[in-house]
Design a protein around this motif. Structure first.
Motif, PDB file in Angstrom:
ATOM      1  N   SER A  59       0.827  -1.213   0.000  1.00 38.66           N
ATOM      2  CA  SER A  59       0.000   0.000   0.000  1.00 38.66           C
ATOM      3  C   SER A  59       0.856   1.254   0.000  1.00 38.66           C
ATOM      4  N   ILE A  60       0.527   2.156  -0.890  1.00 39.19           N
ATOM      5  CA  ILE A  60       1.150   3.475  -0.940  1.00 39.19           C
ATOM      6  C   ILE A  60       0.058   4.501  -1.208  1.00 39.19           C
ATOM      7  N   TYR A  61       0.073   5.578  -0.447  1.00 39.10           N
ATOM      8  CA  TYR A  61      -0.923   6.626  -0.613  1.00 39.10           C
ATOM      9  C   TYR A  61      -0.243   7.984  -0.654  1.00 39.10           C
ATOM     10  N   TYR A  62      -0.841   8.874  -1.418  1.00 39.44           N
ATOM     11  CA  TYR A  62      -0.356  10.242  -1.521  1.00 39.44           C
ATOM     12  C   TYR A  62      -1.493  11.217  -1.335  1.00 39.44           C
ATOM     13  N   ALA A  63      -1.171  12.348  -0.769  1.00 40.82           N
ATOM     14  CA  ALA A  63      -2.136  13.445  -0.764  1.00 40.82           C
ATOM     15  C   ALA A  63      -2.323  13.916  -2.204  1.00 40.82           C
ATOM     16  N   ASP A  64      -3.519  14.370  -2.500  1.00 37.84           N
ATOM     17  CA  ASP A  64      -3.796  14.831  -3.864  1.00 37.84           C
ATOM     18  C   ASP A  64      -2.837  15.937  -4.297  1.00 37.84           C
ATOM     19  N   SER A  65      -2.436  16.755  -3.348  1.00 36.81           N
ATOM     20  CA  SER A  65      -1.588  17.902  -3.671  1.00 36.81           C
ATOM     21  C   SER A  65      -0.194  17.516  -4.129  1.00 36.81           C
ATOM     22  N   VAL A  66       0.231  16.288  -3.847  1.00 38.58           N
ATOM     23  CA  VAL A  66       1.590  15.875  -4.214  1.00 38.58           C
ATOM     24  C   VAL A  66       1.600  14.711  -5.194  1.00 38.58           C
ATOM     25  N   LYS A  67       0.439  14.176  -5.484  1.00 36.25           N
ATOM     26  CA  LYS A  67       0.344  13.017  -6.363  1.00 36.25           C
ATOM     27  C   LYS A  67       0.943  13.345  -7.724  1.00 36.25           C
ATOM     28  N   GLY A  68       1.806  12.460  -8.205  1.00 36.50           N
ATOM     29  CA  GLY A  68       2.466  12.676  -9.487  1.00 36.50           C
ATOM     30  C   GLY A  68       3.776  13.444  -9.383  1.00 36.50           C
ATOM     31  N   ARG A  69       4.013  14.059  -8.232  1.00 36.98           N
ATOM     32  CA  ARG A  69       5.250  14.830  -8.036  1.00 36.98           C
ATOM     33  C   ARG A  69       6.165  14.208  -6.990  1.00 36.98           C
ATOM     34  N   PHE A  70       5.572  13.591  -5.977  1.00 33.40           N
ATOM     35  CA  PHE A  70       6.343  13.003  -4.879  1.00 33.40           C
ATOM     36  C   PHE A  70       6.290  11.480  -4.987  1.00 33.40           C
ATOM     37  N   THR A  71       7.370  10.847  -4.538  1.00 33.09           N
ATOM     38  CA  THR A  71       7.430   9.390  -4.504  1.00 33.09           C
ATOM     39  C   THR A  71       8.001   8.947  -3.167  1.00 33.09           C
ATOM     40  N   ILE A  72       7.257   8.078  -2.490  1.00 33.03           N
ATOM     41  CA  ILE A  72       7.718   7.535  -1.227  1.00 33.03           C
ATOM     42  C   ILE A  72       8.257   6.129  -1.463  1.00 33.03           C
ATOM     43  N   SER A  73       9.321   5.789  -0.748  1.00 39.16           N
ATOM     44  CA  SER A  73       9.901   4.451  -0.861  1.00 39.16           C
ATOM     45  C   SER A  73      10.523   4.078   0.473  1.00 39.16           C
ATOM     46  N   ARG A  74      10.764   2.801   0.649  1.00 33.98           N
ATOM     47  CA  ARG A  74      11.381   2.358   1.888  1.00 33.98           C
ATOM     48  C   ARG A  74      12.365   1.238   1.594  1.00 33.98           C
ATOM     49  N   ASP A  75      13.340   1.120   2.489  1.00 31.33           N
ATOM     50  CA  ASP A  75      14.326   0.049   2.428  1.00 31.33           C
ATOM     51  C   ASP A  75      14.333  -0.621   3.789  1.00 31.33           C
ATOM     52  N   ASN A  76      13.746  -1.807   3.865  1.00 29.70           N
ATOM     53  CA  ASN A  76      13.613  -2.487   5.153  1.00 29.70           C
ATOM     54  C   ASN A  76      14.919  -3.122   5.627  1.00 29.70           C
ATOM     55  N   VAL A  77      15.933  -3.122   4.790  1.00 35.04           N
ATOM     56  CA  VAL A  77      17.256  -3.590   5.220  1.00 35.04           C
ATOM     57  C   VAL A  77      18.027  -2.436   5.864  1.00 35.04           C
ATOM     58  N   LYS A  78      17.940  -1.288   5.234  1.00 33.00           N
ATOM     59  CA  LYS A  78      18.638  -0.108   5.751  1.00 33.00           C
ATOM     60  C   LYS A  78      17.823   0.658   6.790  1.00 33.00           C
ATOM     61  N   ASN A  79      16.574   0.258   7.006  1.00 28.87           N
ATOM     62  CA  ASN A  79      15.691   0.958   7.945  1.00 28.87           C
ATOM     63  C   ASN A  79      15.513   2.427   7.569  1.00 28.87           C
ATOM     64  N   THR A  80      15.238   2.668   6.318  1.00 28.30           N
ATOM     65  CA  THR A  80      15.040   4.036   5.864  1.00 28.30           C
ATOM     66  C   THR A  80      13.763   4.159   5.037  1.00 28.30           C
ATOM     67  N   VAL A  81      13.218   5.337   5.049  1.00 32.23           N
ATOM     68  CA  VAL A  81      12.105   5.678   4.168  1.00 32.23           C
ATOM     69  C   VAL A  81      12.426   7.030   3.537  1.00 32.23           C
ATOM     70  N   ASN A  82      12.264   7.114   2.243  1.00 32.55           N
ATOM     71  CA  ASN A  82      12.608   8.321   1.504  1.00 32.55           C
ATOM     72  C   ASN A  82      11.377   8.968   0.893  1.00 32.55           C
ATOM     73  N   LEU A  83      11.498  10.253   0.664  1.00 32.00           N
ATOM     74  CA  LEU A  83      10.456  10.992  -0.031  1.00 32.00           C
ATOM     75  C   LEU A  83      11.136  11.803  -1.125  1.00 32.00           C
ATOM     76  N   GLN A  84      10.982  11.360  -2.360  1.00 34.16           N
ATOM     77  CA  GLN A  84      11.518  12.077  -3.504  1.00 34.16           C
ATOM     78  C   GLN A  84      10.501  13.127  -3.923  1.00 34.16           C
ATOM     79  N   MET A  85      10.918  14.383  -3.940  1.00 31.42           N
ATOM     80  CA  MET A  85      10.003  15.475  -4.234  1.00 31.42           C
ATOM     81  C   MET A  85      10.463  16.207  -5.488  1.00 31.42           C
ATOM     82  N   ASN A  86       9.633  16.223  -6.494  1.00 27.51           N
ATOM     83  CA  ASN A  86       9.939  16.879  -7.761  1.00 27.51           C
ATOM     84  C   ASN A  86       8.952  18.006  -8.024  1.00 27.51           C
TER      85      ASN A  86
END
Length: 127
Positions: A59-86
């Motif tokens: 499951s991945i969800y975005y607010a309408d205001s950022v949909k298509g511009r932001f991308t969320i991802s996670r790495d469960n090995v590195k224990n990180t979650v990123n937010l790419q914002m364009n």
């Protein structure tokens, strides 16, 4: 207990990009739903994006205001979650917070659904 530390904020011109990162402590990171929220001056905190424990295959969800511009991802090995914002605009200026929700398979969109929060990182978009 989970500790969350955000990084990657800063000043960027409108139309530019930034990637925020959230590093989490603890062995149970892979079982948490993760979210990004933001709060602009004089405004309430709002949901930006959320991702379930399965990452891009779940499951991945975005607010309408950022949909298509932001991308969320996670790495469960590195224990990180990123937010790419364009394609950033001045409307994206805010303090961005990383949050973790334990013991849930769903991705919440309300702050009350999250148990742990980072200290926040400032994103400023100049027009």
């Amino acid at each position: 207990q989970v500790q969350l530390v955000e990084s990657g904020g800063g000043l960027v011109q409108a139309g530019g990009s930034l990637t925020l990162s959230c590093a989490a402590s603890g062995r149970l990171f892979s079982t948490y739903a993760m979210g990004w929220f933001r709060q602009a001056p004089g405004k309430e905190r709002e949901f930006v994006a959320g991702i379930g424990w399965r990452g891009s295959s779940g499951s991945i969800y975005y607010a309408d205001s950022v949909k298509g511009r932001f991308t969320i991802s996670r790495d469960n090995v590195k224990n990180t979650v990123n937010l790419q914002m364009n394609s950033l605009t001045s409307e994206d200026t805010a303090v961005y917070y990383c949050a973790a929700a334990k013991g849930t398979l769903r991705v919440g969109v309300y702050g009350s659904e999250y148990d742990y929060w980072g200290q926040g990182t400032q994103v400023t978009v100049s027009s």
